[in-house]
Scaffold this motif. Structure first.
Motif, mmCIF file in Angstrom:
data_model
loop_
_atom_site.group_PDB
_atom_site.id
_atom_site.type_symbol
_atom_site.label_atom_id
_atom_site.label_comp_id
_atom_site.label_asym_id
_atom_site.label_seq_id
_atom_site.Cartn_x
_atom_site.Cartn_y
_atom_site.Cartn_z
ATOM 1 N N GLY A 272 51.261 5.195 106.233
ATOM 2 C CA GLY A 272 50.033 5.962 106.157
ATOM 3 C C GLY A 272 49.573 6.173 104.730
ATOM 4 N N ASN A 273 49.853 5.204 103.848
ATOM 5 C CA ASN A 273 49.566 5.368 102.419
ATOM 6 C C ASN A 273 48.410 4.509 101.916
ATOM 7 N N ASN A 274 47.714 3.820 102.808
ATOM 8 C CA ASN A 274 46.651 2.924 102.386
ATOM 9 C C ASN A 274 45.554 3.697 101.653
ATOM 10 N N GLY A 275 45.341 3.360 100.372
ATOM 11 C CA GLY A 275 44.349 4.048 99.568
ATOM 12 C C GLY A 275 44.941 5.029 98.583
ATOM 13 N N LEU A 276 46.228 5.350 98.729
ATOM 14 C CA LEU A 276 46.909 6.246 97.802
ATOM 15 C C LEU A 276 47.585 5.426 96.706
ATOM 16 N N ALA A 277 47.738 6.022 95.529
ATOM 17 C CA ALA A 277 48.302 5.309 94.374
ATOM 18 C C ALA A 277 49.822 5.280 94.427
ATOM 19 N N ALA A 278 50.401 4.251 93.815
ATOM 20 C CA ALA A 278 51.853 4.064 93.862
ATOM 21 C C ALA A 278 52.606 5.181 93.167
ATOM 22 N N ASN A 279 51.974 5.835 92.170
ATOM 23 C CA ASN A 279 52.694 6.872 91.431
ATOM 24 C C ASN A 279 52.607 8.245 92.081
ATOM 25 N N MET A 280 51.964 8.339 93.224
ATOM 26 C CA MET A 280 51.781 9.640 93.892
ATOM 27 C C MET A 280 53.020 10.066 94.659
ATOM 28 N N VAL A 281 53.316 11.359 94.584
ATOM 29 C CA VAL A 281 54.227 12.019 95.510
ATOM 30 C C VAL A 281 53.373 12.937 96.359
ATOM 31 N N VAL A 282 53.466 12.799 97.666
ATOM 32 C CA VAL A 282 52.656 13.619 98.570
ATOM 33 C C VAL A 282 53.371 14.944 98.809
ATOM 34 N N ASN A 283 52.644 16.027 98.631
ATOM 35 C CA ASN A 283 53.232 17.359 98.796
ATOM 36 C C ASN A 283 52.867 18.028 100.114
ATOM 37 N N GLN A 284 51.621 17.911 100.542
ATOM 38 C CA GLN A 284 51.184 18.601 101.752
ATOM 39 C C GLN A 284 49.977 17.879 102.331
ATOM 40 N N ALA A 285 49.809 17.964 103.653
ATOM 41 C CA ALA A 285 48.631 17.443 104.333
ATOM 42 C C ALA A 285 48.045 18.554 105.186
ATOM 43 N N LEU A 291 38.061 16.071 108.466
ATOM 44 C CA LEU A 291 38.832 15.264 107.531
ATOM 45 C C LEU A 291 40.257 15.768 107.383
ATOM 46 N N LEU A 292 41.162 14.842 107.078
ATOM 47 C CA LEU A 292 42.501 15.208 106.620
ATOM 48 C C LEU A 292 42.499 15.158 105.102
ATOM 49 N N TYR A 293 43.277 16.033 104.488
ATOM 50 C CA TYR A 293 43.436 16.036 103.036
ATOM 51 C C TYR A 293 44.918 15.938 102.701
ATOM 52 N N ALA A 294 45.207 15.184 101.659
ATOM 53 C CA ALA A 294 46.577 15.052 101.161
ATOM 54 C C ALA A 294 46.628 15.570 99.736
ATOM 55 N N ALA A 295 47.501 16.546 99.501
ATOM 56 C CA ALA A 295 47.732 17.073 98.155
ATOM 57 C C ALA A 295 48.861 16.271 97.532
ATOM 58 N N THR A 296 48.590 15.628 96.398
ATOM 59 C CA THR A 296 49.584 14.779 95.754
ATOM 60 C C THR A 296 49.718 15.148 94.286
ATOM 61 N N THR A 297 50.744 14.607 93.663
ATOM 62 C CA THR A 297 50.983 14.880 92.246
ATOM 63 C C THR A 297 49.956 14.229 91.342
ATOM 64 N N ALA A 298 49.122 13.334 91.889
ATOM 65 C CA ALA A 298 48.097 12.676 91.077
ATOM 66 C C ALA A 298 46.690 12.959 91.582
ATOM 67 N N GLY A 299 46.534 13.993 92.410
ATOM 68 C CA GLY A 299 45.204 14.365 92.852
ATOM 69 C C GLY A 299 45.108 14.606 94.346
ATOM 70 N N LEU A 300 43.880 14.817 94.804
ATOM 71 C CA LEU A 300 43.574 15.120 96.200
ATOM 72 C C LEU A 300 42.914 13.905 96.828
ATOM 73 N N ALA A 301 43.278 13.600 98.076
ATOM 74 C CA ALA A 301 42.682 12.477 98.799
ATOM 75 C C ALA A 301 42.264 12.938 100.183
ATOM 76 N N SER A 302 41.289 12.240 100.766
ATOM 77 C CA SER A 302 40.807 12.591 102.100
ATOM 78 C C SER A 302 40.856 11.379 103.014
ATOM 79 N N SER A 303 40.939 11.645 104.327
ATOM 80 C CA SER A 303 40.964 10.584 105.328
ATOM 81 C C SER A 303 40.102 11.002 106.514
#
Length: 521
Positions: A272-285, A291-303
């Motif tokens: 479920g990582n398509n579109g997220l960067a390789a250096n990201m650690v996902v903290n919370q969804a 929309l879904l949101y993913a909080a990561t160490t390199a920013g916020l993403a939406s799906s």
């Protein structure tokens, strides 16, 4: 609803200072009217607690240096402010740290003042259990032999938690009695998370994800489509969005971690990582609106497709630890502070009253309020009653070291759960009145405050019944058949904003069983 009383008003006019001090140290939690004496005793107790923690920490340090050196954090190692040294988590992998700085100062120089006897309002709260629940506080649940509560879930009339090093434990009486349910899990493996979905339990371990279809009586490996698990990469959290389950792994996405998704209760998993960067650690969804949101160490993403693909939000390219929100508002715990956005993340406003630059945290939206755990110094539970515009510390009822060591949230029905260093706590929601709460038994619709819909966990004997919502005038506003046992997702549809009374219509007789109140935002 059972509300426990943890404080008694006792008369100490005939006790000398030494006797009184001994009684306090023995755990009686008696309170007198001599404020100075109470404050001194509180400091002594807190120092005693820390001393025990330090001795335990020294014992674990050698082990942890061999097993997980990256998890060892600097913390309080003595009683002098500023004195530093390596102190491990309370248990391997637990998100419990004895922070330096303000956490040490709070322990040693600023005793927590909770003098309930000298304040008539507090006397009334603690002498009247019903008023405790009405005013709100954290209420302790589990016996003291379990500690370092890292994960909590609930379903089908039971509570489950992961206290290190006991694996998964289960309670069927609301948290009074707990029993291990670990048959089938590898001996010696460390369990980090537990999740209930559609009659199935999932747990994340350092040996992989395991699945139980009988309430934890037995477990079997369920790793199809998942990466190999170890002490550096394991399923630290699960999230549920309708019928989609997300497992979030600890490693960077490039290192085999990130998000994995399942639509069949954990039988089969997909990346479920398509579109997220390789250096990201996902903290919370979290889900906010559609929309879904993913909080990561390199920013916020939406799906917009339940984590099949993600889009990074360019104006939120700062480390995010927690995220929650609604269709019109996002709230994050980030490296730039607690922030909120009313523009879908294109612009941000700093919240007031919260730490300015946290390095860890978690958010949950429950009961119309944003609740936060700040997992780095200062370690606190915070709450916002104004949609994230401001936060304040909310720790009434927490005991001992739990005041500065919290790990995780879980919301179910009319209760919010908090796993801490030493204990598990619950907090009653105010969208459900006391009378309604006393009527509630499983199944329970949750969350009690919703935007797009809510879930109800149905037991087999209720399959075929219908969920009915009544508005404030008593008019039937919604009726939805519940055809199957397990998790049922109820779409909001055209239901107007407001407060509704929920009831279960019996499949045979049509009799209504009240389930409490739900609030549509």
């Amino acid at each position: 609803m059972r509300v426990r009383r943890h404080h008694r008003h006792r008369e100490h006019s005939k006790l000398g200072p030494l006797d009184h001090h001994r009684e306090l140290l023995s755990g009686s939690r008696a309170f007198g009217n001599r404020q100075g004496q109470i404050a001194e005793s509180a400091v002594a107790i807190q120092r005693g607690l820390l001393a025990v923690a330090i001795v335990s920490a020294q014992f674990f340090t050698a082990i942890m240096r061999k097993r997980a050196p990256d998890e060892i954090r600097h913390g309080c190692h003595g009683q002098e402010e500023g004195q530093q040294g390596p102190v491990p988590h309370a248990a391997h992998g637990a998100n419990v740290m004895w922070g330096i700085g303000s956490a040490c100062r709070r322990l040693f120089s600023q005793p927590i003042e909770r003098n309930h006897d000298t304040d008539p309002h507090h006397r009334d709260l603690f002498d009247n259990p019903a008023r405790v629940a009405r005013h709100g506080q954290w209420n302790i649940l589990n016996p003291p032999r379990y500690q370092a509560v890292k994960s909590v879930t609930s379903g089908a009339g039971a509570l489950y938690m992961v206290p290190y090093p006991s694996g998964v434990v289960k309670s069927t009486d609301g948290g009074n009695i707990w029993n291990p349910v670990n048959t089938g899990l590898p001996a010696g493996t460390t369990v980090h998370s537990v999740h209930f979905v559609n009659g199935t339990l999932l747990c994340g371990t350092e040996s992989g994800v395991y699945r139980s279809t009988n309430g934890g009586t037995s477990w079997a490996i369920s790793n199809a489509g998942l990466p190999s698990a170890n002490s550096g990469n394991y399923a630290k959290k699960f999230f549920q969005f309708g019928t989609t389950t997300l497992a979030v792994y600890t490693a960077t996405i490039g290192g085999g971690g990130g998000i994995f998704r399942s639509t069949d209760g954990g039988v089969q998993w997909f990346g479920g990582n398509n579109g997220l960067a390789a250096n990201m650690v996902v903290n919370q969804a979290a889900q906010a609106g559609s929309l879904l949101y993913a909080a990561t160490t390199a920013g916020l993403a939406s799906s917009n497709n339940l984590a099949v693909t993600w889009n990074q939000i360019a104006t939120a390219n700062f480390a995010c630890y927690g995220v929650q929100g609604t269709a019109s508002r996002l709230v994050v715990v980030s490296a730039l502070g607690y922030r909120y956005s009313t523009t879908g993340g294109s612009s941000w406003t700093n919240s007031t009253g919260a730490p300015g630059a946290p390095s860890g945290g978690e958010l949950i939206l429950y009961d119309g309020k944003y609740w936060a755990i700040n997992t780095a110094s200062p370690m606190d539970v915070l709450r916002s009653t104004d949609n994230g515009a401001s936060f304040s510390v909310y720790e009434t009822g927490l005991q001992g070291a739990d005041v500065i060591s919290q790990n995780t949230f879980h919301a179910s029905g009319n209760s919010l759960y908090l796993g801490c260093f030493s204990n598990l706590y619950s907090h009653a929601g105010t969208t459900l009145g006391l009378d309604d709460a006393q009527l509630i038994a499983f199944p329970v619709p949750y969350p009690s405050l919703f935007t797009d819909g809510f879930s109800i966990e149905l037991m087999a004997e209720h399959a075929g019944s219908a969920l009915v919502l009544f508005d404030a005038t008593g008019r039937e506003a919604m009726r939805r058949p519940l055809s199957s046992a397990g998790l049922n997702w109820i779409e909001r549809g055209d239901l107007r904003a407001g407060t509704y009374h929920a009831a279960l219509s019996d499949r045979n007789t049509g009799d209504l069983r009240p389930l409490g109140k739900l609030v549509a935002q």
